[in-house]
Enzyme design. Structure first.
Site, short mmCIF file in Angstrom:
data_model
loop_
_atom_site.label_atom_id
_atom_site.label_comp_id
_atom_site.label_asym_id
_atom_site.label_seq_id
_atom_site.Cartn_x
_atom_site.Cartn_y
_atom_site.Cartn_z
CD GLU A 1 11.00 -54.63 -34.45
OE1 GLU A 1 10.56 -53.49 -34.24
OE2 GLU A 1 10.45 -55.65 -33.98
CG ASP B 1 5.10 -46.24 -38.82
OD1 ASP B 1 4.19 -45.68 -38.20
OD2 ASP B 1 5.71 -47.23 -38.36
N1 ADE Z 1 5.55 -49.93 -34.57
C1 ADE Z 1 6.02 -49.29 -35.66
N2 ADE Z 1 5.12 -48.44 -36.16
C2 ADE Z 1 4.03 -48.53 -35.35
C3 ADE Z 1 2.76 -47.92 -35.36
N3 ADE Z 1 2.44 -47.03 -36.30
N4 ADE Z 1 1.88 -48.25 -34.39
C4 ADE Z 1 2.20 -49.17 -33.45
N5 ADE Z 1 3.39 -49.78 -33.41
C5 ADE Z 1 4.31 -49.47 -34.34
#
Ligand code: ADE
Length: 252
Positions: free
Chosen positions: A17, A220
């Site tokens: 990141e 996501d």
């Molecule tokens: N960081 C990236 N995706 C995430 C998720 N689905 N839940 C918590 N932290 C995250």
């Protein structure tokens, strides 16, 4: 935030990141690495801006401990957190970018003693990002999208990125089911993205009066596909976004 003044603290949870930030610092000024509380703090300058760059690792405690060291051991003037998040807002898709205006801990609940989400004895549930820093970060994101958005969408198979501003929520859970993301939307309808560090950074910065800002690229949508989407986004895409955004943020 120029060389010689108090440095800017830049942090992410995971190495992917941060993109090439530490290499860029090494090439420009050289890097002095200080180990403190089992973390490496890289001191130098990037594009003439004196910086301390480090990895918080994952979760709110890790983030709070790291930013506290940035404040106390390195006297940072301001803090910028970069990384990925799960999209929660209705129109927030993989590849979009969210710049926080405010941050909350979605898993903090000392009710009925205190209102749900409120930090007990501080009396606050919502921590504001520094408006000027968040504006600069959002402007850097907009420039990144204008310059590289089409190419990046084609390269990574995402839609052309959109930049959102609003509420980011943090908790010590990787949210990865339709039921969990629905519960989050119901509890906090304004939430645009969910991650695991930002609100902890914002709380510590608030308590010490240090300006902070958080930028998150959506890896996501916090549903059942989240683990696969997160891993491929993190390994293939996150670094390119971070490089593109931070380069423009640091350039004056
Ligand atoms: N960081 C990236 N995706 C995430 C998720 N689905 N839940 C918590 N932290 C995250």
């Amino acid at each position: 935030m120029s060389a010689g003044h108090r440095p800017l603290g830049i942090l992410a949870a995971l190495p992917q990141e941060l993109g090439d930030l530490i290499e860029a610092m090494r090439a420009e000024s050289g890097v002095r690495t200080v180990t403190h509380g089992q973390r490496d703090y890289h001191v130098g300058s990037v594009q003439g801006v004196s910086c301390v760059v480090t990895l918080a690792r994952v979760g709110k405690v890790a983030a709070a401990a790291t930013v506290s060291a940035l404040i106390h051991a390195f006297d940072v003037e301001a803090v910028v957190f970069t990384g990925v998040a799960g999209g929660v807002g209705a129109d927030v898709r993989v590849g979009d970018i969210v710049v926080a205006d405010a941050l909350m801990q979605h898993d903090l609940d000392a009710s009925p003693l205190f209102p749900r989400f409120e930090v007990p004895l501080l009396g606050i549930s919502r921590f504001a990002a520094d408006p000027a820093l968040a504006d600069r970060l959002a402007a850097a994101c907009a420039r990144f999208v204008a310059d590289e958005g089409v190419a990046s969408a084609a390269r990574f198979g995402t839609r052309e990125p959109r930049v959102h501003r609003g509420l980011i929520v943090s908790g010590d859970q990787f949210v990865a089911s339709a039921a969990a993301v629905a519960a989050l939307r119901e509890a906090l309808p304004e939430a645009l993205a969910v991650e695991m560090e930002g609100a902890a950074i914002a709380q510590v910065c608030y308590e010490y009066g240090v300006p902070c800002a958080v930028v998150r690229t959506i890896s996501d949508t916090a549903d059942d596909h989240a683990p696969v989407s997160f891993v491929s986004f993190l390994t293939e895409i996150a670094g390119a976004y971070s490089n593109g955004i931070l380069k423009r943020f640091l350039a004056r």
